[in-house]
Design a protein around this motif. Structure first.
Motif, mmCIF file in Angstrom:
data_model
loop_
_atom_site.group_PDB
_atom_site.id
_atom_site.type_symbol
_atom_site.label_atom_id
_atom_site.label_comp_id
_atom_site.label_asym_id
_atom_site.label_seq_id
_atom_site.Cartn_x
_atom_site.Cartn_y
_atom_site.Cartn_z
ATOM 1 N N ARG A 108 0.871 -1.047 0.091
ATOM 2 C CA ARG A 108 0.014 0.022 0.059
ATOM 3 C C ARG A 108 0.745 1.185 0.013
ATOM 4 N N THR A 109 0.182 2.275 -0.383
ATOM 5 C CA THR A 109 0.981 3.714 -0.197
ATOM 6 C C THR A 109 0.507 4.219 1.131
ATOM 7 N N GLY A 110 1.356 5.118 1.724
ATOM 8 C CA GLY A 110 0.985 5.725 2.874
ATOM 9 C C GLY A 110 1.500 7.401 2.625
ATOM 10 N N ASN A 138 10.983 4.628 1.177
ATOM 11 C CA ASN A 138 10.186 5.727 0.508
ATOM 12 C C ASN A 138 9.876 5.675 -0.998
ATOM 13 N N GLY A 139 8.895 6.430 -1.473
ATOM 14 C CA GLY A 139 8.112 6.193 -2.826
ATOM 15 C C GLY A 139 8.785 7.201 -3.770
ATOM 16 N N ASP A 140 7.782 7.654 -4.628
ATOM 17 C CA ASP A 140 8.293 8.725 -5.828
ATOM 18 C C ASP A 140 8.343 10.084 -5.512
ATOM 19 N N TYR A 141 8.107 10.523 -4.174
ATOM 20 C CA TYR A 141 7.943 11.951 -3.776
ATOM 21 C C TYR A 141 7.246 12.737 -5.045
ATOM 22 N N TYR A 142 6.121 11.917 -5.058
ATOM 23 C CA TYR A 142 5.060 12.642 -5.891
ATOM 24 C C TYR A 142 4.686 14.284 -5.723
ATOM 25 N N GLY A 143 4.725 14.520 -4.412
ATOM 26 C CA GLY A 143 4.581 15.858 -3.995
ATOM 27 C C GLY A 143 5.494 17.125 -4.271
ATOM 28 N N PHE A 144 6.617 16.625 -4.874
ATOM 29 C CA PHE A 144 7.694 17.747 -5.386
ATOM 30 C C PHE A 144 7.372 18.124 -6.720
ATOM 31 N N THR A 147 3.280 17.156 -11.817
ATOM 32 C CA THR A 147 2.888 16.305 -12.615
ATOM 33 C C THR A 147 3.252 14.869 -12.561
ATOM 34 N N GLY A 148 2.691 13.787 -13.356
ATOM 35 C CA GLY A 148 2.874 12.474 -13.071
ATOM 36 C C GLY A 148 1.528 12.061 -12.743
ATOM 37 N N MET A 149 1.357 10.646 -13.562
ATOM 38 C CA MET A 149 0.140 10.014 -12.864
ATOM 39 C C MET A 149 0.283 9.247 -11.719
ATOM 40 N N GLU A 150 -0.644 9.394 -10.897
ATOM 41 C CA GLU A 150 -0.821 8.903 -9.631
ATOM 42 C C GLU A 150 -1.914 8.489 -9.106
ATOM 43 N N VAL A 151 -1.902 6.782 -9.428
ATOM 44 C CA VAL A 151 -2.882 5.989 -8.598
ATOM 45 C C VAL A 151 -2.342 5.535 -7.577
ATOM 46 N N ARG A 152 -2.934 5.548 -6.519
ATOM 47 C CA ARG A 152 -2.576 4.786 -5.089
ATOM 48 C C ARG A 152 -3.554 4.137 -4.494
ATOM 49 N N ASN A 153 -3.350 2.980 -4.015
ATOM 50 C CA ASN A 153 -4.472 2.125 -3.305
ATOM 51 C C ASN A 153 -5.679 1.933 -4.188
ATOM 52 N N GLY A 154 -5.588 1.854 -5.440
ATOM 53 C CA GLY A 154 -6.518 1.685 -6.336
ATOM 54 C C GLY A 154 -7.482 2.903 -6.585
ATOM 55 N N LEU A 311 5.846 3.403 0.367
ATOM 56 C CA LEU A 311 5.336 2.165 0.040
ATOM 57 C C LEU A 311 5.520 1.214 1.386
ATOM 58 N N TYR A 312 4.311 0.677 1.441
ATOM 59 C CA TYR A 312 4.301 -0.406 2.998
ATOM 60 C C TYR A 312 3.687 -1.488 2.849
#
Length: 315
Positions: A108-110, A138-144, A147-154, A311-312
């Motif tokens: 999952r993503t936190g 650590n994940g992809d640091y989407y928050g910086f 842009t970028g496709m972000e699907v998390r936990n469905g 990711l956890y």
């Protein structure tokens, strides 16, 4: 922690994995707003996912077993190992987590502070503990980036394709894909559970990809090199519901020099990965297992650097 307090504590931002200081005297109001002040799009990610119909496997941990290097529960196993080689300026240390999942939705993503948006950060270990994680990276640091496709936990969080991403599907298969050729809704409709947007892809079809040492990562300041021997975090796919995460320490002579992209890819092929993808690295690179950060982050002499997502696996 309030948004105001977080803003004061983060007068630094990332450029391709490097921290750049913003002094109060030189930073414009625009720069502070763009790179420091929180911009919350979803204030309660748990509620948002529930309202969006997110489902996933919850492990029965009543009979979980654990040692210093392995944890297992309800058919999911996490096995962690440390690899060290060389000495002096050539010393290298990295950490490998081999994950066999009950099904793909166990991973999952936190999110930092339980929010989705830009400039919202917490340490990997803090997010992990808030989600009762037994294992996290650590994940992809989407928050910086915006842009970028972000699907998390469905659930679709961002639909702004810009680069090559990686998609983890609920049936356990994983694909590298061009974000600009699809939409977040289409990904969810096709069964995507998680997408990550950083890169580059390192391994495809079990082979190290050519040219990865020349790739520059797009940032808010244009393309920026993340080459050379650096701390790294990346994910590899060995088989259906069989993943491997690698966190490489670096920037510490006598302990670990870090690795190039090609060296990172070669680690994954040596582990049997058929696909591998680079995530946020540098001072962000962190692996957490059974209550502790087990690597040595390179940020500020060994302390963790705040990130937007992890990711956890919950334990």
């Amino acid at each position: 922690m309030s948004a105001g307090r977080r803003a004061v504590s983060r007068r630094a931002f990332l450029v391709g994995g490097a921290a750049v200081a913003l002094s109060a005297g030189s930073a414009s109001a625009w720069a502070l707003d763009r790179y420091v002040v929180d911009h919350v799009d979803v204030s309660d990610t748990s509620a948002y996912e529930a309202a969006s119909g997110s489902t996933g496997t919850t492990l029965d941990t009543s009979e979980a077993t654990a040692t210093d290097s392995q944890w297992s529960a309800d058919g999911t196993t996490v096995k962690v190992s440390t690899v060290k080689s060389g000495s002096g300026s050539d010393a290298l240390a990295y950490f490998v987590a081999d994950l066999v999942l009950t099904d793909a939705t166990v991973l999952r993503t936190g999110f930092a502070n339980g929010e989705f948006g830009q400039n919202i950060v917490e340490n990997t270990s803090t997010i992990a503990k808030a989600n009762n994680a037994v294992f996290a990276v650590n994940g992809d640091y989407y928050g910086f980036r915006s842009t970028g496709m972000e699907v998390r936990n469905g659930v679709a969080y961002r639909d702004s394709g810009a680069r090559e991403g990686i998609a983890f599907y609920q049936d356990g298969h994983v694909e590298l894909y061009d974000e600009t050729t699809t939409s977040a809704k289409a990904l969810v409709d096709n069964g995507a559970w998680t997408t990550l947007s950083f890169g580059p892809a390192l391994v495809k079809g079990g082979k190290v990809l050519d040219g990865i040492d020349d790739v520059e990562i797009d940032t808010n300041f244009g393309n920026h090199s993340i080459q050379g021997r650096q701390p790294r975090t990346a994910v590899g796919v060995i088989d259906t519901n069989h993943l491997v995460f690698v966190v490489v320490d670096g920037r510490s002579e006598g302990y670990s020099r870090g690795v190039t992209m090609t060296e990172l890819a070669e680690i994954f092929t040596s582990l049997g990965a058929q696909t591998a993808y680079n995530l946020d690295g540098g001072g962000s690179s962190t692996m957490y297992f059974q209550g502790d950060v087990i690597n040595r982050p390179s940020n500020n002499g060994g302390s963790e650097r705040g990130v937007s997502d992890i990711l956890y696996i919950a334990g």
